[in-house]
Design an enzyme around this catalytic site. Structure first.
Site, PDB file in Angstrom:
ATOM      1  N   SER A  11       0.865  -1.169   0.000  1.00 32.55           N
ATOM      2  CA  SER A  11       0.000   0.000   0.000  1.00 32.55           C
ATOM      3  C   SER A  11       0.908   1.227   0.000  1.00 32.55           C
ATOM      4  CB  SER A  11      -0.875  -0.027   1.259  1.00 32.55           C
ATOM      5  OG  SER A  11      -1.624   1.163   1.365  1.00 32.55           O
ATOM      6  N   LYS A  24      -0.977  -1.037  -4.463  1.00 31.15           N
ATOM      7  CA  LYS A  24      -2.191  -0.260  -4.129  1.00 31.15           C
ATOM      8  C   LYS A  24      -1.801   1.186  -3.881  1.00 31.15           C
ATOM      9  CE  LYS A  24      -4.634  -0.076   0.248  1.00 31.15           C
ATOM     10  NZ  LYS A  24      -5.249  -0.908   1.310  1.00 31.15           N
ATOM     11  N   LYS A  31      -2.904   4.933  -2.575  1.00 28.92           N
ATOM     12  CA  LYS A  31      -3.887   5.716  -1.835  1.00 28.92           C
ATOM     13  C   LYS A  31      -4.323   6.872  -2.737  1.00 28.92           C
ATOM     14  CE  LYS A  31      -4.040   3.732   2.261  1.00 28.92           C
ATOM     15  NZ  LYS A  31      -5.294   3.128   2.785  1.00 28.92           N
ATOM     16  N   ASP A  39      -7.125   2.923  -3.123  1.00 26.74           N
ATOM     17  CA  ASP A  39      -7.854   2.911  -1.849  1.00 26.74           C
ATOM     18  C   ASP A  39      -8.139   4.357  -1.448  1.00 26.74           C
ATOM     19  OD1 ASP A  39      -8.919   2.476   0.653  1.00 26.74           O
ATOM     20  OD2 ASP A  39      -7.133   1.528   1.502  1.00 26.74           O
ATOM     21  N   GLU A  57     -10.940   0.424  -3.681  1.00 26.78           N
ATOM     22  CA  GLU A  57     -11.223   0.088  -2.279  1.00 26.78           C
ATOM     23  C   GLU A  57     -11.888   1.252  -1.560  1.00 26.78           C
ATOM     24  OE1 GLU A  57      -7.712  -1.392  -0.327  1.00 26.78           O
ATOM     25  OE2 GLU A  57      -8.565  -1.187   1.682  1.00 26.78           O
ATOM     26  N   ASP A 113     -13.583  -2.139   2.793  1.00 23.90           N
ATOM     27  CA  ASP A 113     -12.702  -2.243   3.961  1.00 23.90           C
ATOM     28  C   ASP A 113     -13.513  -1.727   5.163  1.00 23.90           C
ATOM     29  OD1 ASP A 113     -10.838  -1.641   5.977  1.00 23.90           O
ATOM     30  OD2 ASP A 113      -9.328  -0.792   4.671  1.00 23.90           O
ATOM     31  N   LYS A 117      -9.608  -7.240   7.856  1.00 23.88           N
ATOM     32  CA  LYS A 117      -8.620  -6.835   8.857  1.00 23.88           C
ATOM     33  C   LYS A 117      -9.054  -7.409  10.196  1.00 23.88           C
ATOM     34  CE  LYS A 117      -7.252  -2.492   6.687  1.00 23.88           C
ATOM     35  NZ  LYS A 117      -7.424  -1.020   6.685  1.00 23.88           N
ATOM     36  N   GLY A 142      -3.982  -4.136   6.032  1.00 23.33           N
ATOM     37  CA  GLY A 142      -2.975  -3.806   7.047  1.00 23.33           C
ATOM     38  C   GLY A 142      -3.300  -2.505   7.755  1.00 23.33           C
TER      39      GLY A 142
HETATM   40  O1  OSB Z   1      -7.204   1.485   4.475  1.00 24.17           O
HETATM   41  O2  OSB Z   1      -5.948  -0.181   4.220  1.00 24.17           O
HETATM   42  C1  OSB Z   1      -6.159   0.917   4.743  1.00 24.17           C
HETATM   43  C2  OSB Z   1      -3.131   2.042   6.805  1.00 24.17           C
HETATM   44  C3  OSB Z   1      -3.763   2.624   7.878  1.00 24.17           C
HETATM   45  C4  OSB Z   1      -5.133   2.671   7.907  1.00 24.17           C
HETATM   46  C5  OSB Z   1      -5.888   2.146   6.858  1.00 24.17           C
HETATM   47  C6  OSB Z   1      -5.263   1.532   5.791  1.00 24.17           C
HETATM   48  C7  OSB Z   1      -3.863   1.513   5.750  1.00 24.17           C
HETATM   49  C8  OSB Z   1      -3.102   0.970   4.640  1.00 24.17           C
HETATM   50  C9  OSB Z   1      -1.716   0.471   4.935  1.00 24.17           C
HETATM   51  O3  OSB Z   1      -3.484   0.953   3.497  1.00 24.17           O
HETATM   52  C10 OSB Z   1      -1.634  -0.982   4.953  1.00 24.17           C
HETATM   53  C11 OSB Z   1      -0.330  -1.452   5.505  1.00 24.17           C
HETATM   54  O4  OSB Z   1       0.633  -1.493   4.762  1.00 24.17           O
HETATM   55  O5  OSB Z   1      -0.266  -1.794   6.710  1.00 24.17           O
HETATM   56 MG    MG Z   2      -8.296   0.322   3.067  1.00 24.40          MG
END
Ligand code: OSB
Ligand code: MG
Length: 381
Positions: free
Chosen positions: A139, A165, A167, A192, A218, A243, A267, A295
């Site tokens: 991510s 992925k 953001k 995402d 996402e 999510d 998660k 994550g």
């Molecule tokens: O939406 O998946 C998410 C990190 C913090 C809060 C929400 C998210 C995320 C990530 C990072 O996308 C995922 C990771 O590498 O731990």
């Molecule tokens: Mg997410």
């Protein structure tokens, strides 16, 4: 299995700087405050869990401080009086608690680790996992410019990660994704939004994103907007992945029934632990819906639980489970989590989560601690 007498829950909070800032549509994270759980049994065996709540309630309604308080004043006393006899029963013993699933999951996952250790089995096997190696993606946080983003993607693709992925947020979406797609026409790419868009206002942006052959979009809309996600899905060919919207099995059932998503991110913290995660995974598998492990910028403890969960049969897409070294100068576990050149992590062979906390280092990072005695509860067969 030997009879388990759960004696106490130990909490400690640590603070750990991230190697580099991670920016999402809801804010910038430069360090993690993490509540760690150690559950201890009368024979001295310990299980470990990590609370994935963030410092502030911007991803979901929980925070490190709400989880800390709910564990001490609700989770511990309820477990103490419930007479739980297995890790599988923890969720039910705590089911009167509304929400606060990250608080519950921190303890529930630690008890699973403890139970697996008593059985002298790797946690992933104890959970019923079948994959001996898991597929990893990354991510990537919001970047200053499309050019900068392409450079970051290039590095991660070179490391072997199987899915990238990005953001996104309003204003940092179409042009950023276009730049990456142009530079890497064939990679598995997803985005995402962490709930940053609204259906009516942003449908044109979503239609633009629909042209990039993305694996998924996402959580484009607000967590509670299942109906709007369903309306949006009907206008897109790209699968929507949920999510934040899926906090329990019923949410997953409703979302699939409404065609609000075609992929689910699971998660552990968000859904309340291993039992709930496994149920959602089973449902998705029975309906042919892919799931993957999300994550929360975890330390090695949470990462180890994510690895164990990701070995279940329904986890057919690469997750956001990546190497410790992407986040931390030094992780709190030994060995650190490493990823192969093919973008995979091997499931560990040692009992429980298979990664041990570096106790001296955890001690150094500790900012507060608390203990809850549970002398009356018993966990085990
Ligand atoms: O939406 O998946 C998410 C990190 C913090 C809060 C929400 C998210 C995320 C990530 C990072 O996308 C995922 C990771 O590498 O731990
Ligand atoms: Mg997410």
């Amino acid at each position: 299995m030997q009879k388990l007498q759960l004696e106490r829950i130990e909490l400690r909070e640590i603070e750990l700087p991230l190697k580099s800032a991670f920016e999402t549509s809801f804010g910038v994270t430069t360090k993690r405050r993490v509540a760690l759980i150690r559950v201890v049994d009368a024979s001295g065996v310990a299980g470990f869990g990590e609370c994935t709540a963030m410092e502030r309630p911007l991803y979901n309604p929980e925070s490190v401080d709400t989880a800390w308080s709910v564990i001490l004043s609700n989770v511990a006393p309820m477990l103490s009086s419930a007479g739980v006899s297995k890790a599988e029963d923890v969720e039910n013993a705590l089911s009167a608690i509304k929400g606060n699933r990250m608080a519950i999951a921190a303890v529930e996952t630690a008890i699973w680790d403890l139970e697996a250790k008593l059985l002298e089995k790797p946690l992933w096997k104890h959970l019923g996992g079948t994959l001996t190696e898991i597929d990893c993606g990354v991510s990537i946080g919001l970047q200053e410019s499309p050019g900068k983003l392409v450079e970051v993607v290039r590095r991660e693709v070179a490391s072997g990660y199987q899915r990238i992925k990005l953001k996104i947020k309003p204003g940092k979406d179409v042009s950023f994704v276009a730049a990456v797609r142009n530079a890497f026409p064939d990679i598995r790419l997803s985005v995402d939004a962490n709930s940053a868009y609204q259906l009516e206002q942003d449908v044109d942006t979503m239609r633009e994103l629909d042209k990039f052959g993305l694996l998924m979009i996402e959580q484009p809309l607000a967590a509670g907007d299942l109906l709007d996600h369903s309306k949006l899905q009907s206008r897109l060919t790209t699968p929507i992945c949920l999510d934040e919207s899926i906090i329990c099995l019923r949410d997953a059932q409703h979302a699939l029934e409404m065609d609000a998503c075609r992929i689910i991110n699971i998660k552990l913290g968000r859904v309340g632990g291993h039992k709930a995660a496994r149920e959602i995974q089973e449902l998705a598998l029975s309906k042919g819906i892919p799931v993957w492990c999300g994550g929360m910028l975890e330390t090695g403890i949470g990462r180890a639980h994510n690895i164990a969960m990701s070995t279940l049969a329904g986890f057919t897409l690469p997750g956001d489970v990546s190497a410790s070294s992407r986040y931390w100068h030094q992780d709190i576990v030994e060995p650190p989590v490493t990823v192969s050149e093919r973008g995979t992590i091997k499931a560990p062979h040692t009992p429980g989560i298979g990664y041990a906390p570096n106790e001296a280092f955890v001690e150094e990072l500790t900012t507060r601690r608390a203990d809850a005695s549970l002398k009356d509860i018993s966990v085990g067969a």
